[in-house]
Design an enzyme around this catalytic site. Sequence first.
Site, PDB file in Angstrom:
ATOM      1  N   SER A   1     -23.195  24.275 -27.144  1.00  0.00           N
ATOM      2  CA  SER A   1     -23.365  24.375 -28.600  1.00  0.00           C
ATOM      3  C   SER A   1     -22.041  23.994 -29.250  1.00  0.00           C
ATOM      4  CB  SER A   1     -23.697  25.830 -28.951  1.00  0.00           C
ATOM      5  OG  SER A   1     -23.619  26.051 -30.331  1.00  0.00           O
TER       6      SER A   1
ATOM      7  N   TYR B   1     -21.674  35.141 -28.171  1.00  0.00           N
ATOM      8  CA  TYR B   1     -22.341  33.836 -28.045  1.00  0.00           C
ATOM      9  C   TYR B   1     -21.275  32.768 -27.744  1.00  0.00           C
ATOM     10  CZ  TYR B   1     -25.527  29.912 -29.111  1.00  0.00           C
ATOM     11  OH  TYR B   1     -26.301  28.769 -29.048  1.00  0.00           O
TER      12      TYR B   1
HETATM   13  N1  LIG Z   1     -31.234  25.700 -32.313  1.00  0.00           N
HETATM   14  C1  LIG Z   1     -29.955  25.503 -32.466  1.00  0.00           C
HETATM   15  O1  LIG Z   1     -29.465  25.412 -33.611  1.00  0.00           O
HETATM   16  C2  LIG Z   1     -29.038  25.363 -31.276  1.00  0.00           C
HETATM   17  C3  LIG Z   1     -27.737  24.912 -31.501  1.00  0.00           C
HETATM   18  C4  LIG Z   1     -26.881  24.801 -30.421  1.00  0.00           C
HETATM   19  C5  LIG Z   1     -27.296  25.125 -29.159  1.00  0.00           C
HETATM   20  N2  LIG Z   1     -28.570  25.567 -28.964  1.00  0.00           N
HETATM   21  C6  LIG Z   1     -28.954  25.929 -27.585  1.00  0.00           C
HETATM   22  O2  LIG Z   1     -30.125  25.225 -27.244  1.00  0.00           O
HETATM   23  C7  LIG Z   1     -30.809  25.922 -26.208  1.00  0.00           C
HETATM   24  C8  LIG Z   1     -32.293  25.951 -26.533  1.00  0.00           C
HETATM   25  O3  LIG Z   1     -32.505  26.718 -27.684  1.00  0.00           O
HETATM   26  P1  LIG Z   1     -33.549  26.321 -28.835  1.00  0.00           P
HETATM   27  O4  LIG Z   1     -32.758  26.091 -30.060  1.00  0.00           O
HETATM   28  O5  LIG Z   1     -34.471  25.289 -28.364  1.00  0.00           O
HETATM   29  O6  LIG Z   1     -34.268  27.749 -29.047  1.00  0.00           O
HETATM   30  P2  LIG Z   1     -35.684  28.318 -28.620  1.00  0.00           P
HETATM   31  O7  LIG Z   1     -36.789  27.515 -29.219  1.00  0.00           O
HETATM   32  O8  LIG Z   1     -35.613  29.774 -28.945  1.00  0.00           O
HETATM   33  O9  LIG Z   1     -35.709  28.107 -27.031  1.00  0.00           O
HETATM   34  C9  LIG Z   1     -35.144  29.001 -26.123  1.00  0.00           C
HETATM   35  C10 LIG Z   1     -35.881  28.881 -24.812  1.00  0.00           C
HETATM   36  O10 LIG Z   1     -35.285  29.752 -23.846  1.00  0.00           O
HETATM   37  C11 LIG Z   1     -36.327  30.433 -23.177  1.00  0.00           C
HETATM   38  N3  LIG Z   1     -35.898  31.735 -22.657  1.00  0.00           N
HETATM   39  C12 LIG Z   1     -35.475  32.816 -23.343  1.00  0.00           C
HETATM   40  N4  LIG Z   1     -35.211  33.825 -22.507  1.00  0.00           N
HETATM   41  C13 LIG Z   1     -35.485  33.380 -21.248  1.00  0.00           C
HETATM   42  C14 LIG Z   1     -35.423  33.965 -19.960  1.00  0.00           C
HETATM   43  N5  LIG Z   1     -35.020  35.238 -19.776  1.00  0.00           N
HETATM   44  N6  LIG Z   1     -35.776  33.212 -18.888  1.00  0.00           N
HETATM   45  C15 LIG Z   1     -36.199  31.946 -19.063  1.00  0.00           C
HETATM   46  N7  LIG Z   1     -36.266  31.324 -20.263  1.00  0.00           N
HETATM   47  C16 LIG Z   1     -35.919  32.042 -21.328  1.00  0.00           C
HETATM   48  C17 LIG Z   1     -37.418  30.621 -24.233  1.00  0.00           C
HETATM   49  O11 LIG Z   1     -38.710  30.752 -23.625  1.00  0.00           O
HETATM   50  P3  LIG Z   1     -39.461  32.126 -23.308  1.00  0.00           P
HETATM   51  O12 LIG Z   1     -39.245  33.028 -24.480  1.00  0.00           O
HETATM   52  O13 LIG Z   1     -40.883  31.675 -23.145  1.00  0.00           O
HETATM   53  O14 LIG Z   1     -38.881  32.632 -22.027  1.00  0.00           O
HETATM   54  C18 LIG Z   1     -37.348  29.265 -24.934  1.00  0.00           C
HETATM   55  O15 LIG Z   1     -38.128  28.325 -24.252  1.00  0.00           O
HETATM   56  C19 LIG Z   1     -30.142  27.285 -26.108  1.00  0.00           C
HETATM   57  O16 LIG Z   1     -29.274  27.304 -24.981  1.00  0.00           O
HETATM   58  C20 LIG Z   1     -29.330  27.395 -27.391  1.00  0.00           C
HETATM   59  O17 LIG Z   1     -28.203  28.224 -27.240  1.00  0.00           O
HETATM   60  C21 LIG Z   1     -29.462  25.673 -29.985  1.00  0.00           C
END
Ligand SMILES: NC(=O)c1ccc[n+]([C@@H]2O[C@H](COP(=O)([O-])OP(=O)(O)OC[C@H]3O[C@@H](n4cnc5c(N)ncnc54)[C@H](OP(=O)(O)O)[C@@H]3O)[C@@H](O)[C@H]2O)c1
Length: 254
Positions: free
Chosen positions: A149, A162
């Site tokens: 991130s 985080y």
């Molecule tokens: N959105 C942003 O602005 C942003 C910015 C920078 C970085 N990121 C990074 O991008 C990545 C993806 O996030 P996203 O933005 O796409 O959010 P998201 O839609 O909330 O996706 C998170 C994913 O992680 C899975 N997850 C959560 N707990 C888990 C566990 N214990 N075991 C296995 N899977 C698990 C969730 O699925 P289940 O709940 O079905 O397990 C979901 O598929 C993350 O690492 C986040 O830190 C996001």
Amino acid sequence: MANSLEGTVALITGASSGIGEATARVLAARGAKVAVAARRLERLERLASEIGRAGHTALAIQSDITDRRQAIEAVERTAEELGRLDIVVNNAGQMLLGPIEDAPTEEWDRMIDLNLKGLINTAHAAVPHLLAAAEDSERGCADVVNISSVAGRIARSGSGVYNLTKFGVGAFSESFRQEFASRRIRSTIVEPGAVDTELTDHLRDGIKEQVRGRFADIKALESEDVADAIAYAVTRPWHVSLNEILIRPTEQLG
Ligand SMILES: NC(=O)c1ccc[n+]([C@@H]2O[C@H](COP(=O)([O-])OP(=O)(O)OC[C@H]3O[C@@H](n4cnc5c(N)ncnc54)[C@H](OP(=O)(O)O)[C@@H]3O)[C@@H](O)[C@H]2O)c1
């Protein structure tokens, strides 16, 4: 076909929503067989069916990767049922923000268990399969893509743990890169800014509004924008390694 992932197998963690789900679609469209892992099996099965209907192959794996045994199982099932493992996208993550003072430390445990331990256990279990793939694939390499991130480069008040996890992802990815470079496992860190996903749904009330307010006036990235960057990295010729991709919405400042 240029940039094809035909003949490869990719495992994507956190593929039941957001960046992971979009990445599964993009890599499958490029020809990779994809294993999609997360806890919400129904969402994974829906995604796998959709990918299947488009003429590609997807395997849904229910897995809570905070449990080391389940992280290892997700890797082993991918290799067994899809035949090999060329690409791992370590994407699953949670962002539970808030001040250090009075923080519910259970949130810290959840982030450390998922963003750090889940990622390193998945990467560790994948290593033998990735080494084998790098040796015998037409591509001549294998890939680990770790989703960090902007918070892995810039620490802010209210984001301490985080930040800790995402800075850690960066350090681990670079050490991993050096260890496996000569054996052709590439290591790519992806550092998105604000992406429109479910990530902020899990924030506590009050903090959720604050965080959403910070980005209310800008056009956030779509998950597909990040997925495209990932697909670009893993479709380079073997001698080209995109070590780090910082990708922000155009209007995002910090
Ligand atoms: N959105 C942003 O602005 C942003 C910015 C920078 C970085 N990121 C990074 O991008 C990545 C993806 O996030 P996203 O933005 O796409 O959010 P998201 O839609 O909330 O996706 C998170 C994913 O992680 C899975 N997850 C959560 N707990 C888990 C566990 N214990 N075991 C296995 N899977 C698990 C969730 O699925 P289940 O709940 O079905 O397990 C979901 O598929 C993350 O690492 C986040 O830190 C996001």
